[in-house]
Design an enzyme around this catalytic site. Structure first.
Site, mmCIF file in Angstrom:
data_model
loop_
_atom_site.group_PDB
_atom_site.id
_atom_site.type_symbol
_atom_site.label_atom_id
_atom_site.label_comp_id
_atom_site.label_asym_id
_atom_site.label_seq_id
_atom_site.Cartn_x
_atom_site.Cartn_y
_atom_site.Cartn_z
ATOM 1 N N SER A 145 12.027 6.802 6.770
ATOM 2 C CA SER A 145 11.047 6.888 7.667
ATOM 3 C C SER A 145 11.650 6.851 9.160
ATOM 4 O O SER A 145 12.952 6.432 9.307
ATOM 5 C CB SER A 145 9.907 5.687 7.769
ATOM 6 N N TYR A 158 6.688 -2.598 6.855
ATOM 7 C CA TYR A 158 6.946 -1.473 6.723
ATOM 8 C C TYR A 158 8.362 -1.209 7.148
ATOM 9 O O TYR A 158 9.145 -0.216 6.548
ATOM 10 C CB TYR A 158 5.998 -0.567 7.444
HETATM 11 P P1 NAP Z 1 -0.458 8.718 2.091
HETATM 12 O O1 NAP Z 1 -1.422 10.127 2.372
HETATM 13 O O2 NAP Z 1 -1.385 7.457 2.491
HETATM 14 O O3 NAP Z 1 0.075 8.920 0.695
HETATM 15 C C1 NAP Z 1 0.716 7.779 0.272
HETATM 16 C C2 NAP Z 1 0.828 7.993 -1.258
HETATM 17 O O4 NAP Z 1 1.144 6.819 -2.092
HETATM 18 C C3 NAP Z 1 -0.573 8.398 -1.886
HETATM 19 O O5 NAP Z 1 -0.459 9.242 -2.924
HETATM 20 C C4 NAP Z 1 -0.921 6.932 -2.430
HETATM 21 O O6 NAP Z 1 -1.940 7.085 -3.499
HETATM 22 C C5 NAP Z 1 0.386 6.475 -3.135
HETATM 23 N N1 NAP Z 1 0.271 5.097 -3.413
HETATM 24 C C6 NAP Z 1 0.254 4.008 -2.559
HETATM 25 N N2 NAP Z 1 0.159 2.879 -3.147
HETATM 26 C C7 NAP Z 1 0.367 3.342 -4.630
HETATM 27 C C8 NAP Z 1 0.541 2.508 -5.840
HETATM 28 N N3 NAP Z 1 0.136 1.205 -5.792
HETATM 29 N N4 NAP Z 1 0.583 3.011 -6.805
HETATM 30 C C9 NAP Z 1 0.414 4.529 -7.080
HETATM 31 N N5 NAP Z 1 0.556 5.335 -5.934
HETATM 32 C C10 NAP Z 1 0.355 4.868 -4.538
HETATM 33 O O7 NAP Z 1 0.650 8.879 3.140
HETATM 34 P P2 NAP Z 1 1.895 9.841 3.344
HETATM 35 O O8 NAP Z 1 2.057 9.922 4.632
HETATM 36 O O9 NAP Z 1 1.673 11.078 2.519
HETATM 37 O O10 NAP Z 1 3.008 9.025 2.705
HETATM 38 C C11 NAP Z 1 4.035 9.323 1.926
HETATM 39 C C12 NAP Z 1 5.194 8.710 2.073
HETATM 40 O O11 NAP Z 1 5.710 9.113 3.434
HETATM 41 C C13 NAP Z 1 5.086 7.045 2.011
HETATM 42 O O12 NAP Z 1 6.254 6.591 1.475
HETATM 43 C C14 NAP Z 1 5.096 6.841 3.806
HETATM 44 O O13 NAP Z 1 5.836 5.811 4.082
HETATM 45 C C15 NAP Z 1 6.293 8.135 4.038
HETATM 46 N N6 NAP Z 1 6.238 8.319 5.602
HETATM 47 C C16 NAP Z 1 5.150 9.145 5.904
HETATM 48 C C17 NAP Z 1 5.233 9.424 7.452
HETATM 49 C C18 NAP Z 1 3.972 10.057 8.212
HETATM 50 O O14 NAP Z 1 3.905 10.072 9.328
HETATM 51 N N7 NAP Z 1 2.784 10.234 7.477
HETATM 52 C C19 NAP Z 1 6.277 8.965 8.328
HETATM 53 C C20 NAP Z 1 7.455 8.688 7.602
HETATM 54 C C21 NAP Z 1 7.178 8.471 5.943
HETATM 55 P P3 NAP Z 1 -3.593 6.823 -2.962
HETATM 56 O O15 NAP Z 1 -3.870 7.956 -2.325
HETATM 57 O O16 NAP Z 1 -4.110 6.345 -4.371
HETATM 58 O O17 NAP Z 1 -3.569 5.413 -1.940
#
Ligand code: NAP
Length: 253
Positions: A145, A158
């Site tokens: 991130s 986080y």
């Molecule tokens: P998101 O749409 O909230 O997706 C998160 C994913 O993680 C979902 O598939 C969620 O499943 C899964 N997850 C969370 N807890 C879990 C558990 N206990 N068991 C199994 N699956 C679980 O967010 P995203 O933005 O795509 O995030 C994906 C990654 O990118 C994360 O590591 C996040 O920190 C990182 N990231 C995101 C951003 C951004 O701007 N969006 C920036 C930097 C890094 P559910 O749908 O069931 O909750």
């Protein structure tokens, strides 16, 4: 240029949190590059399965809650036994808690650290053990991130977890680079997913963020997916312990 260096034909890649957001984007990019995806998550994978089918890609959905590292490791071994060797792992599943530091609870701390850092490390360990025991090769991509580099605001666990993701990526690269396992990371900037829904709904924060992204737009999941394909491919054979920011220029500012 030998474009086959970027192909994932014949590779099986496990992607955690593949049901939505960045994980879904990564699964689709891998599928389009010819790879088979094992999508792991706790929610229905139907949407991703449908999109993978439309793309003509092979997708195996696996239902698992990744909140416990031990259960995640058992799941990994079961998947290896049932679906064959895994050539790549993308540790994408993650959560965020937005709370002022003075009000942060132990539960806000533990829940984020458990999935973002602890399960991430132990899934790497599972792949590393199997790969090295069988003399195979594998690529790991951890999703870091901007908060692997910066402090952030109201996201203590986080920031701690994502700083840890970068440290563990470097540590594993030091231990495994000469043993056939590439470990690298992608640091996404601000991407349109559930994770950033609250930020985008806050008009002040949202315009402040957009105002400092040189590219002038939020990122989309495919921006991250295509970078992941590179790190999973032969083209990245000599990359170890690296982190690629995919951030519209945020860190350059
Ligand atoms: P998101 O749409 O909230 O997706 C998160 C994913 O993680 C979902 O598939 C969620 O499943 C899964 N997850 C969370 N807890 C879990 C558990 N206990 N068991 C199994 N699956 C679980 O967010 P995203 O933005 O795509 O995030 C994906 C990654 O990118 C994360 O590591 C996040 O920190 C990182 N990231 C995101 C951003 C951004 O701007 N969006 C920036 C930097 C890094 P559910 O749908 O069931 O909750």
């Amino acid at each position: 240029m030998d474009l086959s260096a970027f192909s994932l034909e014949g590779k099986t890649v496990m992607v955690t949190g593949a049901n939505t957001g960045i994980g879904q984007g990564i699964a689709l990019s891998i599928g389009r590059a010819g790879g088979r995806v094992i999508g792991v998550g706790r929610s229905s994978m139907e949407d991703t399965a449908e999109k993978m089918k439309e793309a003509g890609a092979t997708f195996v959905p696996i239902s698992a809650d990744l909140g416990s590292a031990g259960a995640a490791q058992a799941m990994f071994d079961d998947v290896w036994a049932a679906h064959g060797p895994i050539d790549g792992l993308v540790n994408n599943a993650g959560i965020i808690k937005r709370v002022d530091a003075v009000d942060f609870t132990e539960a806000d701390w533990d829940s984020v650290m458990d999935i973002n850092l602890k399960t991430m490390f132990f899934l790497c360990q599972s792949l590393g053990r199997k790969t090295m025991a069988e003399g195979r090769q594998a690529q790991i991509v951890n999703i870091a991130s901007m908060l692997s580099f910066q402090g952030g605001i109201r996201v203590a666990s986080y920031t701690a977890s994502k700083s840890g993701v970068l440290g563990i990526t470097r540590l594993l690269a030091n231990e495994w680079s000469a043993k056939g396992v590439n470990v690298n990371a992608i640091a996404p900037g601000y991407i349109e997913t559930n994770n950033t829904e609250a930020l985008r709904a806050d008009t002040d924060r949202s315009s402040a963020i957009l105002g400092r992204i040189p590219a002038g737009r939020w990122g989309v999941p495919s921006d991250i997916g295509d970078a992941a394909v590179f790190l999973l491919s032969r083209a990245a054979n000599y990359m170890h312990g690296a982190v690629i920011p995919v951030d519209g220029g945020w860190l350059a500012r």
